[in-house]
Design an enzyme around this catalytic site. Structure first.
Site, PDB file in Angstrom:
ATOM      1  N   HIS A   1       1.550   9.374  -0.766  1.00 43.27           N
ATOM      2  CA  HIS A   1       0.157   8.630  -0.886  1.00 43.27           C
ATOM      3  C   HIS A   1      -0.004   7.022  -0.391  1.00 43.27           C
ATOM      4  CE1 HIS A   1      -3.529   7.815  -3.189  1.00 43.27           C
ATOM      5  NE2 HIS A   1      -3.085   6.630  -3.095  1.00 43.27           N
ATOM      6  N   GLU A   2       1.132   6.499  -0.796  1.00 44.68           N
ATOM      7  CA  GLU A   2       1.115   5.149  -0.498  1.00 44.68           C
ATOM      8  C   GLU A   2       1.524   4.865   0.923  1.00 44.68           C
ATOM      9  OE1 GLU A   2       0.022   2.963  -2.314  1.00 44.68           O
ATOM     10  OE2 GLU A   2      -0.157   4.128  -4.165  1.00 44.68           O
TER      11      GLU A   2
ATOM     12  N   HIS B   1      -1.757   4.905   3.020  1.00 45.66           N
ATOM     13  CA  HIS B   1      -2.403   3.411   3.096  1.00 45.66           C
ATOM     14  C   HIS B   1      -1.746   2.591   4.069  1.00 45.66           C
ATOM     15  CE1 HIS B   1      -5.075   3.720  -0.237  1.00 45.66           C
ATOM     16  NE2 HIS B   1      -4.267   3.915  -1.230  1.00 45.66           N
TER      17      HIS B   1
ATOM     18  N   HIS C   1      -3.102   3.435   7.437  1.00 46.86           N
ATOM     19  CA  HIS C   1      -4.432   2.828   7.760  1.00 46.86           C
ATOM     20  C   HIS C   1      -4.153   1.357   8.139  1.00 46.86           C
ATOM     21  CE1 HIS C   1      -8.710   3.000   5.933  1.00 46.86           C
ATOM     22  NE2 HIS C   1      -8.835   2.795   7.023  1.00 46.86           N
TER      23      HIS C   1
END
Length: 671
Positions: free
Chosen positions: A461-462, A465, A468
């Site tokens: 998940h991290e 980010h 991105h």
């Protein structure tokens, strides 16, 4: 001598020279950077030339470089490696920074220049990206109160400064409660605990200076303790301490702080002409209105609650079989859910965990990024802010893309949770700059470090980010990377979690810590089959928190937030044995700052899209389909906030999704 924070950073890729920076450098560096930024703003506001995009908006974009350097270093260490000095500095800095940014947004001469450009925007011959930056700049001034006058303007400044101080206090109180509490375990208390939990408890004991193993309030330790300890009395003691963070009375109690924050937010919204804070906050998000948020949450709540209640009945029977006549309690749920998972899926986390080595999961996240986007990762030997931290250079076709920093282990100086931040964001103006991105997690240390499946999902998940940020390709920093609507920012991170569940990824990287053998196929099959196990519980604890957050802000601020929380939970029929994922006194997402206030729903809003977005890969050539990967990068990962979120998603998928894919993905409806 030049302050090392403000000097030119002659380090690899201009990473902050942490080894040269001491806590004594922060305060003077901040004062100097604030003065420098103030002078830059005054020069822009009082420029004798007529306003132009270059001398106003681009000048604003280029300002504050020194301040960015100070804050990127300070807030990195304040969150991930705090100490009493840094905590005191944070309390000192928060109102100063709030006052500084209030001063900028209240600068009438500056706002007149921005407003003039906004009025003449059609005749300025701006690129699409420049039009977007102008709109966002003008909107941020208006929403910050630039149009207010007199007493209202002064009151807005007071509110912002007070909110900044309260958010800092909330965070530090929570950190203190998490840092100070631990439960010593005697050797007999370790009975029934898997080796990885015992090892983590012994490591935590050493960190706390205790004589033996301890349970702390770190999620990576307390959750497995609640899963595996057969000692119901110890589970209750640990759970009650975990649930009571921020609500223990005394100097670290957050309940009065939460009430004051909610009251000030409502006043802030009303000063700007909104009925309540939720309407103000959601205006710029994809959701737009509180009603649309509530509608989504309730569509998910009912099937999730039904599933959780059915699960509770099954576990109550297990409780009875163990000779307990009372009701199933919150400290029982994880223990009996783990037993049930083992019985129904023949899946034992203690047997699974050796296959989820931290090192191999990092490799897996990198390998997926390589197959999808061509990124390569090479370790860097650089000084960072803690010995646990590691860094990699990220390249593509030999060209530098970013620096990625990973800080993975729990420690008492680190706030709880996991997060991604950019110490430097990608931009092309006023100069080309590549991002420096950091993932911070709270995994239990071990030799080797082993993850739960939830931990592995958090790592992916991290890293979503981080992608991105790393793949951002825009001109202006203000719209770079994760500078998007709050209910869109979780799309890349939640979407990336799906690659952890791709069978070929687990087949390659889920290898046993001792033997090196790959996860057996039958275990892999069981892992994937059990991926939706206990989703009733997980969905209920999340949606309850999101509904409470929304209720706090959609209407008059409650005088007693705890009473409002109880009212909301009673109204939705919260199952007795499930607690909110984040109860009010430790709801840092909502009260540590404005980030997720009235916005905790964002994870689920993004999940509606991430379920649909991964389906796009499955409908094409599979999870590593090159055309879908290219479309994802071109339309979402590289574009930052250069367009409206809805427009970006439509460009990627061709349509907006409904809630059906989310419910199916969570196993809350028949497949």
């Amino acid at each position: 001598m030049t302050n090392p924070i403000l000097a030119d950073w002659r380090t690899p890729f201009e990473i902050a020279p942490f080894a040269q920076i001491s806590d004594e450098d922060f305060a003077p560096a901040l004062e100097q950077a604030l003065a420098s930024h103030r002078a830059e703003i005054d020069a822009i506001a009082n420029d004798p030339d007529a306003p132009s995009f270059a001398n106003t908006v681009e000048a604003l974009e280029a300002s504050g470089e020194d301040l960015d350097k100070v804050l990127s270093v300070f807030f990195t260490v304040a969150g991930a490696d705090s100490n009493p000095t840094r905590e005191a500095l944070q309390r000192e800095f928060s109102p100063k920074l709030a006052a500084h940014y209030s001063e900028i947004s209240a600068n009438k001469a500056l706002f007149r220049r921005v407003a003039d450009l906004w009025e003449r925007r059609e005749e300025l011959d701006l690129t699409e990206e420049q039009q977007r930056v102008l709109m966002l700049t003008h909107r941020s001034f208006v929403r910050a109160g630039a149009a207010l006058e007199g007493a209202e303007e002064e009151r807005m400044k007071e509110i912002k400064a007070r909110l900044a101080s309260l958010g800092t206090a909330f965070t530090q109180n929570l950190l203190a409660d998490e840092r100070d509490w631990f439960m010593p375990l005697a050797e007999e208390d370790l009975a029934g605990l898997p080796d990885f939990v015992v090892d983590a408890a012994r490591a935590a004991g050493r960190e706390k200076g205790a004589e033996g193993p301890v349970v702390t309030l770190s999620r990576s330790l307390i959750v497995p303790f609640l899963q595996f300890s057969p000692r119901r009395d110890l589970r209750e003691k640990a759970y009650r301490a975990w649930a009571a963070r921020g609500a223990n009375g005394g100097a670290t109690d957050n309940r009065a702080i939460a009430a004051e924050i909610l009251k000030l937010r409502e006043e802030r919204a009303r000063l700007l002409g909104y009925d309540n804070f939720a309407e103000y906050k959601l205006e710029t998000e994809m959701a737009r209105t509180p009603d649309r948020v509530r509608d989504l949450l309730m569509q998910v709540w009912e099937p999730a609650k039904a599933r959780a209640e059915a699960d509770a009945e099954a576990m109550t029977e297990m409780l009875r079989a163990d000779g307990v006549n009372g009701p199933l309690e919150a400290w029982d749920w994880r223990y009996y859910a783990e037993k049930r998972r083992k019985a129904e899926h023949d899946l034992d986390e203690a047997a699974l965990k050796p296959y989820l080595q931290l090192e191999r999961m990092i490799e897996a996240s990198f390998a997926c990024a390589n197959r999808l986007f061509g990124l390569e990762f090479q370790p860097l030997d650089v000084d960072l802010f803690h010995p646990d931290c590691r860094a990699w250079e990220v390249t593509r076709e030999g060209k530098h893309v970013a620096v990625f920093i990973g800080d993975y282990f729990a420690r008492g100086s680190k706030r709880s949770g996991a997060w991604c931040s950019a110490m430097r964001q990608q931009a092309k103006f006023p100069k080309e700059q590549a991002p420096v991105v950091i993932n911070v997690c709270n995994f239990a240390k071990g030799e080797p470090a082993l993850l739960s499946y939830d931990d592995a999902r958090t790592l992916f998940h991290e890293f979503g980010h981080a992608l991105h940020q790393m793949l951002s390709n825009v001109t202006y920093e203000s719209i770079s990377g994760t500078s998007v609507a709050r209910d869109f920012v979780e799309l890349p991170s939640q979407l990336y979690e799906h690659w952890l569940e791709v069978p070929e990824v687990l087949s390659e990287f889920a290898t046993h810590a001792e033997t090196g053998a790959p996860m057996p196929q039958e275990m892999l099959d069981r892992v994937l089959k059990a991926a939706n196990f206990d989703q009733g519980f997980q969905t209920v604890e999340y949606v309850a928190s999101a509904l409470v957050d929304l209720a706090f802000h959609d209407g008059p601020a409650p005088a007693d937030p705890m009473a409002k929380q109880a009212e909301v939970l009673a109204g939705i029929g919260m199952p007795h044995a499930i607690g909110m994922r984040h109860a009010t006194p430790h709801f840092a997402h909502v009260f540590a700052g404005d980030g997720y206030s009235s916005g905790y729903y964002s994870y689920m809003w993004s999940e509606v899209m991430d379920a649909d977005a991964f389906a796009a890969f499955e409908e094409a050539g599979g999870p590593f389909d090159p055309e879908r990967a290219r479309a994802l990068e071109e339309n979402i990962l590289s574009t930052g906030g250069s367009k409206e979120a809805e427009e970006l998603y439509l460009a990627f998928r061709g349509r907006l999704p409904g809630v059906e894919a989310l419910l199916k993905g969570r196993g809350l409806v028949a497949a």
